[in-house]
Design a protein around this motif. Structure first.
Motif, PDB file in Angstrom:
ATOM      1  N   THR A   1       6.799  -5.981   4.285  1.00 47.85           N
ATOM      2  CA  THR A   1       5.812  -5.191   5.035  1.00 47.85           C
ATOM      3  C   THR A   1       5.730  -5.596   6.495  1.00 47.85           C
ATOM      4  OG1 THR A   1       3.957  -6.697   4.554  1.00 47.85           O
ATOM      5  CG2 THR A   1       4.409  -4.943   2.944  1.00 47.85           C
ATOM      6  N   GLY A   2       6.086  -6.826   6.812  1.00 50.79           N
ATOM      7  CA  GLY A   2       5.988  -7.301   8.183  1.00 50.79           C
ATOM      8  C   GLY A   2       4.568  -7.493   8.675  1.00 50.79           C
ATOM      9  N   ARG A   3       3.624  -7.564   7.755  1.00 50.71           N
ATOM     10  CA  ARG A   3       2.210  -7.630   8.149  1.00 50.71           C
ATOM     11  C   ARG A   3       1.850  -9.002   8.702  1.00 50.71           C
ATOM     12  NH1 ARG A   3      -1.069 -10.561   4.848  1.00 50.71           N
ATOM     13  NH2 ARG A   3      -0.348 -11.064   2.745  1.00 50.71           N
ATOM     14  N   PHE A   4       0.684  -9.068   9.338  1.00 54.72           N
ATOM     15  CA  PHE A   4       0.193 -10.332   9.861  1.00 54.72           C
ATOM     16  C   PHE A   4      -0.476 -11.155   8.757  1.00 54.72           C
ATOM     17  CE2 PHE A   4       0.032  -8.016  14.018  1.00 54.72           C
ATOM     18  CZ  PHE A   4       0.919  -8.862  14.691  1.00 54.72           C
ATOM     19  N   VAL A   5      -0.258 -12.450   8.808  1.00 56.93           N
ATOM     20  CA  VAL A   5      -0.959 -13.418   7.963  1.00 56.93           C
ATOM     21  C   VAL A   5      -1.851 -14.242   8.882  1.00 56.93           C
ATOM     22  CG1 VAL A   5      -0.753 -15.366   6.382  1.00 56.93           C
ATOM     23  CG2 VAL A   5       0.941 -13.510   6.310  1.00 56.93           C
ATOM     24  N   THR A   6      -3.152 -14.210   8.637  1.00 59.37           N
ATOM     25  CA  THR A   6      -4.101 -14.914   9.489  1.00 59.37           C
ATOM     26  C   THR A   6      -4.215 -16.387   9.079  1.00 59.37           C
ATOM     27  OG1 THR A   6      -5.963 -14.427   8.024  1.00 59.37           O
ATOM     28  CG2 THR A   6      -5.445 -12.790   9.740  1.00 59.37           C
ATOM     29  N   ALA A   7      -4.938 -17.142   9.880  1.00 60.68           N
ATOM     30  CA  ALA A   7      -5.109 -18.568   9.604  1.00 60.68           C
ATOM     31  C   ALA A   7      -5.784 -18.790   8.261  1.00 60.68           C
ATOM     32  CB  ALA A   7      -5.923 -19.220  10.722  1.00 60.68           C
ATOM     33  N   GLU A   8      -6.826 -18.046   7.969  1.00 63.15           N
ATOM     34  CA  GLU A   8      -7.561 -18.232   6.713  1.00 63.15           C
ATOM     35  C   GLU A   8      -6.656 -17.970   5.522  1.00 63.15           C
ATOM     36  OE1 GLU A   8     -11.603 -16.634   4.405  1.00 63.15           O
ATOM     37  OE2 GLU A   8     -10.965 -15.722   6.300  1.00 63.15           O
ATOM     38  N   GLU A   9      -5.899 -16.869   5.564  1.00 60.30           N
ATOM     39  CA  GLU A   9      -4.994 -16.575   4.457  1.00 60.30           C
ATOM     40  C   GLU A   9      -3.890 -17.614   4.375  1.00 60.30           C
ATOM     41  OE1 GLU A   9      -1.983 -13.169   2.631  1.00 60.30           O
ATOM     42  OE2 GLU A   9      -2.990 -12.796   4.545  1.00 60.30           O
ATOM     43  N   ALA A  10      -3.376 -18.058   5.525  1.00 55.20           N
ATOM     44  CA  ALA A  10      -2.295 -19.035   5.533  1.00 55.20           C
ATOM     45  C   ALA A  10      -2.685 -20.296   4.779  1.00 55.20           C
ATOM     46  CB  ALA A  10      -1.893 -19.368   6.970  1.00 55.20           C
ATOM     47  N   VAL A  11      -3.900 -20.761   4.985  1.00 54.20           N
ATOM     48  CA  VAL A  11      -4.373 -21.945   4.260  1.00 54.20           C
ATOM     49  C   VAL A  11      -4.559 -21.623   2.784  1.00 54.20           C
ATOM     50  CG1 VAL A  11      -6.265 -23.593   4.031  1.00 54.20           C
ATOM     51  CG2 VAL A  11      -5.429 -22.978   6.305  1.00 54.20           C
ATOM     52  N   THR A  12      -5.125 -20.472   2.487  1.00 53.11           N
ATOM     53  CA  THR A  12      -5.406 -20.098   1.103  1.00 53.11           C
ATOM     54  C   THR A  12      -4.145 -20.016   0.252  1.00 53.11           C
ATOM     55  OG1 THR A  12      -7.391 -18.860   1.757  1.00 53.11           O
ATOM     56  CG2 THR A  12      -6.420 -18.305  -0.369  1.00 53.11           C
ATOM     57  N   ILE A  13      -3.062 -19.474   0.822  1.00 54.11           N
ATOM     58  CA  ILE A  13      -1.841 -19.273   0.035  1.00 54.11           C
ATOM     59  C   ILE A  13      -0.871 -20.449   0.143  1.00 54.11           C
ATOM     60  CG2 ILE A  13      -2.043 -16.774   0.200  1.00 54.11           C
ATOM     61  CD1 ILE A  13       0.151 -16.756   2.294  1.00 54.11           C
ATOM     62  N   GLY A  14      -1.231 -21.485   0.885  1.00 52.05           N
ATOM     63  CA  GLY A  14      -0.392 -22.669   0.964  1.00 52.05           C
ATOM     64  C   GLY A  14       0.619 -22.663   2.089  1.00 52.05           C
ATOM     65  N   LEU A  15       0.547 -21.664   2.956  1.00 55.14           N
ATOM     66  CA  LEU A  15       1.466 -21.595   4.087  1.00 55.14           C
ATOM     67  C   LEU A  15       1.122 -22.629   5.152  1.00 55.14           C
ATOM     68  CD1 LEU A  15       3.761 -20.117   5.563  1.00 55.14           C
ATOM     69  CD2 LEU A  15       2.079 -18.437   6.334  1.00 55.14           C
ATOM     70  N   ALA A  16      -0.162 -22.911   5.324  1.00 53.77           N
ATOM     71  CA  ALA A  16      -0.625 -23.901   6.294  1.00 53.77           C
ATOM     72  C   ALA A  16      -1.414 -24.983   5.583  1.00 53.77           C
ATOM     73  CB  ALA A  16      -1.488 -23.239   7.370  1.00 53.77           C
ATOM     74  N   ASN A  17      -1.324 -26.205   6.092  1.00 54.16           N
ATOM     75  CA  ASN A  17      -2.095 -27.311   5.518  1.00 54.16           C
ATOM     76  C   ASN A  17      -3.540 -27.298   5.958  1.00 54.16           C
ATOM     77  OD1 ASN A  17       0.885 -28.286   5.963  1.00 54.16           O
ATOM     78  ND2 ASN A  17       0.086 -29.502   4.283  1.00 54.16           N
ATOM     79  N   LEU A  18      -3.782 -26.835   7.191  1.00 52.93           N
ATOM     80  CA  LEU A  18      -5.124 -26.905   7.762  1.00 52.93           C
ATOM     81  C   LEU A  18      -5.226 -25.907   8.893  1.00 52.93           C
ATOM     82  CD1 LEU A  18      -7.859 -28.542   7.996  1.00 52.93           C
ATOM     83  CD2 LEU A  18      -6.676 -29.968   9.691  1.00 52.93           C
ATOM     84  N   ALA A  19      -6.396 -25.267   9.025  1.00 53.58           N
ATOM     85  CA  ALA A  19      -6.701 -24.392  10.159  1.00 53.58           C
ATOM     86  C   ALA A  19      -7.889 -24.970  10.909  1.00 53.58           C
ATOM     87  CB  ALA A  19      -7.010 -22.972   9.694  1.00 53.58           C
ATOM     88  N   VAL A  20      -7.793 -24.985  12.231  1.00 52.16           N
ATOM     89  CA  VAL A  20      -8.846 -25.551  13.074  1.00 52.16           C
ATOM     90  C   VAL A  20      -9.057 -24.642  14.273  1.00 52.16           C
ATOM     91  CG1 VAL A  20      -8.309 -27.927  12.391  1.00 52.16           C
ATOM     92  CG2 VAL A  20      -7.194 -26.941  14.407  1.00 52.16           C
ATOM     93  N   PRO A  21     -10.192 -24.769  14.963  1.00 53.13           N
ATOM     94  CA  PRO A  21     -10.347 -24.034  16.224  1.00 53.13           C
ATOM     95  C   PRO A  21      -9.222 -24.379  17.187  1.00 53.13           C
ATOM     96  CG  PRO A  21     -12.450 -24.939  15.513  1.00 53.13           C
ATOM     97  CD  PRO A  21     -11.407 -25.516  14.599  1.00 53.13           C
ATOM     98  N   ALA A  22      -8.827 -23.422  18.008  1.00 54.84           N
ATOM     99  CA  ALA A  22      -7.683 -23.625  18.897  1.00 54.84           C
ATOM    100  C   ALA A  22      -7.861 -24.863  19.775  1.00 54.84           C
ATOM    101  CB  ALA A  22      -7.474 -22.381  19.761  1.00 54.84           C
ATOM    102  N   ALA A  23      -9.074 -25.115  20.214  1.00 56.06           N
ATOM    103  CA  ALA A  23      -9.330 -26.269  21.084  1.00 56.06           C
ATOM    104  C   ALA A  23      -9.117 -27.595  20.365  1.00 56.06           C
ATOM    105  CB  ALA A  23     -10.752 -26.196  21.631  1.00 56.06           C
ATOM    106  N   ASP A  24      -9.134 -27.573  19.035  1.00 51.40           N
ATOM    107  CA  ASP A  24      -8.998 -28.804  18.246  1.00 51.40           C
ATOM    108  C   ASP A  24      -7.594 -29.007  17.699  1.00 51.40           C
ATOM    109  OD1 ASP A  24     -11.708 -29.160  18.675  1.00 51.40           O
ATOM    110  OD2 ASP A  24     -12.287 -28.270  16.753  1.00 51.40           O
TER     111      ASP A  24
END
Length: 267
Positions: free
Chosen positions: A186-209
């Protein structure tokens, strides 16, 4: 306190890639924010060279991109009929014989393969856009910490292509076949929240952090003895290709090496 990447003299600084080394931590930075760190064959060659230039003291490699985007994917000039001056265009590649075409793509892939070496742990610090080749570069790393504004997308299929920069294997391993197929097709976007939920990312934080979170993770990784981390990483990386009993055997062999080394009996 460790120096910031900007304070250190670069080991490598060319073609949109800068490598700096601060003792056990190396930082690879994409340095073309005006083009959202778009990728080209020259950048890939520089990334491969960065891997070759890592000193043996390095245990953790941080990958980051300057500006608002980690990497928005291929330089669009690569998609034009003329391509990038001095580089083969897509038309040139298509006209190559099988061996030459395979060799060209394999050369591009070299920029994406060294991040999973057992002697290092690689962390991608990802903000803004991570599209196509940018997504695959983030996937090349062992770990991903993302800013809350991140947008992953695999756009190759929508262009009539496939993800060929080593991203399919880690993507399936992280999120499973069905989710990986849906994201790619589909080429759709995966957001930070979903990335963490599905195991794509270990952690999401505010950009400044983001930088601080990456520094904290690097420090935690460095707290463990290097050889134990190397053996553990090798065990985990090899697990999907082994049966349960084979993995048990691999664990025993690795632990035997660690015990003998700790007792001063290693080779």
């Amino acid at each position: 306190m460790a120096s910031s990447p900007q304070d250190l003299g670069p080991v490598l600084d060319k073609d949109g890639v800068r490598l700096t080394v601060d003792d056990a931590i190396a930082t690879v930075t994409l340095t073309n924010p005006a083009k959202r760190n778009a990728q080209s064959p020259a950048l890939w060659r520089a990334l491969a060279e960065a891997g070759q230039l890592l000193p043996g003291s390095v245990r953790v490699v941080v990958l980051r991109g300057e500006g608002k985007s980690f990497s928005a994917g291929l330089d669009r000039q690569m998609l034009s009929p003329e391509g990038i001056p001095g580089e083969p265009s897509f038309v040139d590649l298509a006209r190559s014989d099988d061996a030459a075409l395979d060799a060209a793509i394999a050369g591009y892939q070299d920029a994406f393969t060294w991040w999973r070496r057992n002697d290092i742990v690689s962390i991608a610090a990802v903000q803004g856009h991570a599209i196509g080749a940018g997504f695959q570069l983030a996937l090349a790393c062992d770990l991903r910490i993302v800013a809350d504004d991140v947008q992953f997308a695999m756009r190759e299929t929508s262009l009539g292509l496939v993800p060929d920069l080593t991203g399919t294997h880690p993507l399936v391993g992280l999120v499973g076949y069905a989710r990986a197929l849906e994201i790619c097709a589909t080429g759709r976007f995966v957001t930070a929240e979903e990335a963490v939920t599905i195991g794509l990312a270990n952690l999401a934080v505010p950009a400044a952090d983001l930088d601080g979170a990456v520094q904290d993770l690097a420090a935690a990784l460095l707290a463990a003895p290097r050889d134990a981390v190397i053996e553990t990483k090798a065990l985990l990386r090899g697990a999907p290709g082994r049966t349960y009993d084979e993995q048990r055997g691999a664990e025993r062999a690795a632990q035997a090496r660690r015990l003998r080394d700790l007792a001063g009996l290693g080779e």
